[in-house]
Design an enzyme around this catalytic site. Structure first.
Site, short mmCIF file in Angstrom:
data_model
loop_
_atom_site.label_atom_id
_atom_site.label_comp_id
_atom_site.label_asym_id
_atom_site.label_seq_id
_atom_site.Cartn_x
_atom_site.Cartn_y
_atom_site.Cartn_z
N ILE A 195 0.16 -7.53 10.15
CA ILE A 195 0.62 -8.46 11.19
C ILE A 195 2.12 -8.74 11.03
O ILE A 195 2.79 -9.11 11.98
CB ILE A 195 -0.17 -9.79 11.21
CG1 ILE A 195 0.01 -10.58 9.91
CG2 ILE A 195 -1.63 -9.57 11.53
CD1 ILE A 195 -0.43 -12.04 10.01
N ASP A 196 2.64 -8.57 9.81
CA ASP A 196 4.04 -8.94 9.53
C ASP A 196 5.04 -7.99 10.21
O ASP A 196 6.21 -8.34 10.37
CB ASP A 196 4.32 -8.92 8.03
CG ASP A 196 3.43 -9.87 7.26
OD1 ASP A 196 2.84 -10.78 7.89
OD2 ASP A 196 3.29 -9.69 6.04
N ARG A 248 -4.86 -13.39 11.70
CA ARG A 248 -5.34 -12.06 11.30
C ARG A 248 -6.77 -11.79 11.78
O ARG A 248 -7.33 -10.73 11.51
CB ARG A 248 -5.31 -11.93 9.77
CG ARG A 248 -3.93 -12.02 9.19
CD ARG A 248 -3.75 -11.22 7.92
NE ARG A 248 -4.81 -11.30 6.96
CZ ARG A 248 -4.66 -11.62 5.67
NH1 ARG A 248 -3.46 -11.93 5.21
NH2 ARG A 248 -5.67 -11.61 4.85
N MET A 305 2.71 -17.07 10.12
CA MET A 305 2.74 -16.12 8.98
C MET A 305 3.82 -15.06 9.19
O MET A 305 4.44 -14.99 10.24
CB MET A 305 1.39 -15.44 8.84
CG MET A 305 0.42 -16.17 7.94
SD MET A 305 -0.97 -15.07 7.58
CE MET A 305 -1.85 -16.06 6.39
N GLY A 306 3.99 -14.19 8.19
CA GLY A 306 4.98 -13.12 8.33
C GLY A 306 5.62 -12.74 7.02
O GLY A 306 6.57 -11.96 6.99
N HIS A 307 5.12 -13.36 5.92
CA HIS A 307 5.64 -13.09 4.58
C HIS A 307 7.14 -13.37 4.57
O HIS A 307 7.52 -14.48 4.94
CB HIS A 307 5.28 -11.66 4.16
CG HIS A 307 5.36 -11.45 2.69
ND1 HIS A 307 5.87 -10.31 2.12
CD2 HIS A 307 5.01 -12.25 1.66
CE1 HIS A 307 5.83 -10.41 0.81
NE2 HIS A 307 5.30 -11.58 0.51
N ARG A 328 4.68 -33.54 14.00
CA ARG A 328 3.41 -33.04 13.42
C ARG A 328 3.56 -31.57 13.06
O ARG A 328 4.32 -30.84 13.71
CB ARG A 328 2.27 -33.15 14.44
CG ARG A 328 1.87 -34.57 14.78
CD ARG A 328 1.08 -35.21 13.63
NE ARG A 328 0.53 -36.50 14.04
CZ ARG A 328 1.19 -37.66 13.97
NH1 ARG A 328 2.43 -37.70 13.50
NH2 ARG A 328 0.60 -38.78 14.36
N THR A 338 0.84 -1.21 0.00
CA THR A 338 0.00 0.00 0.00
C THR A 338 0.86 1.26 0.00
O THR A 338 0.53 2.25 -0.65
CB THR A 338 -0.94 -0.02 1.22
OG1 THR A 338 -1.73 -1.20 1.13
CG2 THR A 338 -1.84 1.20 1.27
O1 F6P Z 1 0.75 -9.54 4.86
C1 F6P Z 1 -0.01 -10.23 5.77
C2 F6P Z 1 -0.09 -11.69 5.39
O2 F6P Z 1 -0.93 -12.33 6.32
C3 F6P Z 1 1.26 -12.41 5.32
O3 F6P Z 1 1.73 -12.79 6.59
C4 F6P Z 1 0.92 -13.57 4.43
O4 F6P Z 1 2.07 -14.02 3.75
C5 F6P Z 1 -0.08 -12.99 3.47
O5 F6P Z 1 -0.63 -11.85 4.11
C6 F6P Z 1 -1.22 -13.90 3.10
O6 F6P Z 1 -1.95 -13.26 2.12
P1 F6P Z 1 -3.43 -13.62 1.67
O7 F6P Z 1 -4.37 -13.15 2.74
O8 F6P Z 1 -3.61 -12.88 0.40
O9 F6P Z 1 -3.48 -15.10 1.54
#
Ligand code: F6P
Length: 351
Positions: free
Chosen positions: A138-139, A278, A181-183, A269, A116
């Site tokens: 969140i990242d 999120r 998550m965290g990209h 596992r 953005t």
């Molecule tokens: O950027 C926030 C995020 O939740 C990342 O941690 C994750 O890689 C991505 O978005 C997931 O994206 P989407 O909601 O488009 O699947």
């Protein structure tokens, strides 16, 4: 409302997170109460701006949203310069500009993550729109700010998940791998791994050596510790990139889970937290941060400032030129206190 009062638009773009509604409320309430502005919210991010879909924000629409997850405006990952429309991809920047002027807007507040910030910069370069942005994700990877809203709540959720995995890991004497998550950054994994007491923490900033992780798990087992928790960032990667076979592309954690089971012989596992991180109500810290940055955005608009992101710096809301932010990503520096503490505790970082 006086004749010279301003009108502003707000949009939320990119992946949603907790605190978006608190930010919308902060911007809109400050604009209305303090500066007598009119406020509209574009729907579904930059797509709503291009398609002129919006709603007026006042009174009832701002009531009771502080604690709500998601965004009342909707969001999308659409980019103004490359938007899919039917089977075409078109540049909607001129449309966005025309709609902004048709609605007699004096400023637009874009609330989003790294993507953005880049999209807002594109609009700034190609139009005369006045734009202020806020950092959410969140990242926690937006450049130039100490924190993004959404992050604190997501750390809480992941920490609770890791806490809960402990008891089942312990009962079954298993290795539990948890994908966070965290990209392409490890903020969420490092923080929730620390808070949840993970034994191994794997983040993109430190490409992992699988033998180091194997030794750490076997070592724990030999010491009589019959279970282990491995927190893995979704963007984690091995030192040797060729190690991830094509069937596991896109899921480093799944690959790691299979390899660790093979190499250690321990029952293993995988739990993937995904979008749960999120969802739901924002933490108090995220509500406060979103409100603080949102109200500061309006102060800047009232001063006719444009081209800034409102950053959190040392506890203060500070304007930072968008050109310094757009296109950069904030990763965890190697000397960061979070990593220093993990190393001091003897947590295996796969290095
Ligand atoms: O950027 C926030 C995020 O939740 C990342 O941690 C994750 O890689 C991505 O978005 C997931 O994206 P989407 O909601 O488009 O699947």
């Amino acid at each position: 409302m006086s004749n010279d009062s301003k009108s502003i638009g707000i949009l939320t773009a990119g992946g949603d997170c907790q605190g978006l509604n608190a930010a919308i409320r902060g911007v809109a309430k400050a604009a209305i109460n303090q500066y007598d502005m009119e406020v509209i919210g574009f729907l579904d991010g930059f797509r709503g701006l291009a398609e002129n879909r919006y709603e007026r924000l006042a009174g009832d629409s701002l009531s009771g949203i502080l604690t709500l997850g998601g965004t009342i405006l909707g969001t999308s990952r659409d980019k103004p310069h490359k938007m899919s429309v039917g089977d075409k991809v078109i540049d909607t920047i001129a449309q966005a500009d025309a709609n902004y002027h048709k609605l007699h807007l004096d400023a637009l507040v874009c609330i989003g993550g790294g993507g953005t910030q880049k999209n807002a910069m594109r609009l700034l370069k190609k139009t005369d729109m006045k734009i202020i942005t806020l950092p959410k994700t969140i990242d926690n990877d937006v450049w130039g700010t100490d924190a993004c809203f959404g992050y604190d709540t997501a750390v809480e959720i992941a920490t609770e998940a890791i806490d809960r995995l402990h008891s089942t890991a312990s009962s079954h004497h298993r290795v539990m791998v948890v994908e966070v998550m965290g990209h392409n950054t490890g903020w969420l994994t490092a923080a929730s791994g620390l808070a949840g007491g993970a034994d191994v923490i794997v983040i993109p900033e430190i490409p992992y050596d699988i033998d180091v992780i194997k030794k750490s798990l076997i070592g724990r087992n030999r010491k009589g510790k019959r279970f282990s928790i491995v927190a893995v960032a979704e963007g984690a990667r091995p030192k040797d990139n060729s190690e991830i076979p094509t069937e596991y592309e896109g899921s480093a954690a799944m690959h790691l889970t299979h390899r660790l089971a093979e190499l250690t012989g321990l029952e293993t596992r995988l739990t993937s937290l995904g979008h749960v991180m999120r969802g739901g109500t924002p933490s108090a810290a995220d509500r406060i941060l979103a409100t603080k940055l949102g109200t500061k955005a309006v102060e800047l608009i009232a001063q006719e400032k444009s081209g800034f992101m409102v950053a959190e710096r040392g506890g203060y809301a500070v304007p930072v030129p968008l050109e310094e932010i757009a296109g950069n990503r904030r990763i965890i520096p190697d000397n960061h206190p979070l990593l220093n503490s993990l190393r001091s505790l003897g947590i295996c970082l796969g290095e």
